[in-house]
Write a protein that holds these residues in place. Structure first.
Motif, PDB file in Angstrom:
ATOM      1  N   GLU A 152       5.680   1.102  -7.043  1.00 27.48           N
ATOM      2  CA  GLU A 152       6.888   0.532  -6.440  1.00 27.48           C
ATOM      3  C   GLU A 152       7.004   0.921  -4.971  1.00 27.48           C
ATOM      4  O   GLU A 152       6.632   2.014  -4.564  1.00 27.48           O
ATOM      5  N   ARG A 204       8.865   2.699 -16.221  1.00 25.35           N
ATOM      6  CA  ARG A 204      10.175   2.174 -16.650  1.00 25.35           C
ATOM      7  C   ARG A 204       9.983   1.401 -17.957  1.00 25.35           C
ATOM      8  O   ARG A 204       8.861   1.015 -18.293  1.00 25.35           O
ATOM      9  N   THR A 243      10.655  -4.691 -14.096  1.00 25.28           N
ATOM     10  CA  THR A 243      10.660  -3.526 -13.197  1.00 25.28           C
ATOM     11  C   THR A 243      11.546  -3.785 -11.983  1.00 25.28           C
ATOM     12  O   THR A 243      12.353  -2.945 -11.584  1.00 25.28           O
TER      13      THR A 243
END
Ligand code: ZN
Length: 174
Positions: A92, A106, A132
């Motif tokens: 990310e 996640r 996500t």
């Protein structure tokens, strides 16, 4: 419709909780359009209103690839109603933490209730990158950044670098 500037961490506003929207009207749609424009011009795939300094529960997302036609999703007052037990890991990044990336685990799937661009109640079931992205953006509405999932050491290192980056930007401006 104008582009807004994106707030960079560390900034106390990024840690605040955003408030729900009362109604979807033209003024709000205008703001959503500005958020989308800001996100596209920064080459992001998601943006929460707090990232342009507005503490409202608004998110824009578009995970379409460059060679695909645009597919914006506008989420007003999004609420996650289901998170799967199985998880996935994505590297990310965040428009508020430019240049920094980390692998974050996640729930792989989620369901979200929200109000759309036209004021209609909707439900979305998401998996993969979209799941996500939705969770990352809803975190913003609650004052959470992806670095909060890292060890204190890693997080501090990134924040330190961001402070340094900010100082360098100031120097150039001055
Ligand atoms: Zn972000």
């Amino acid at each position: 419709m104008s582009k807004r500037s994106i707030i960079i961490e560390p900034d106390p506003i990024l840690r605040k909780e955003s408030s729900p929207i009362e109604q979807v009207d033209d003024e709000l749609r205008n703001l959503l359009d500005e958020m989308l424009k800001t996100m596209y011009s920064a080459s992001g795939i998601g943006l929460a209103a707090v990232q342009i300094g507005i503490l409202k529960r608004l998110i824009v997302i578009d995970i379409s690839k460059e060679d695909q036609s645009k597919n914006p999703i506008f989420l007003v007052n999004p609420e996650i109603t289901f998170k799967s037990k199985n998880t996935s890991v994505y590297e990310e990044g965040c428009l508020s933490l430019p240049g920094h990336f980390a692998e974050i685990e996640r729930p792989a799937e989620c369901k979200v209730n929200y109000i759309d661009y036209n004021g209609q109640k909707k439900e979305l079931q998401a998996n993969g990158l979209l799941a996500t992205c939705i969770q990352h953006e809803i975190d913003h509405l609650n004052g959470i950044l992806f670095v909060d999932y890292l060890s204190k050491l890693k997080k501090d290192m990134i924040i330190k670098k961001l402070i340094k980056q900010k100082k360098e930007i100031d120097k150039i401006v001055l």
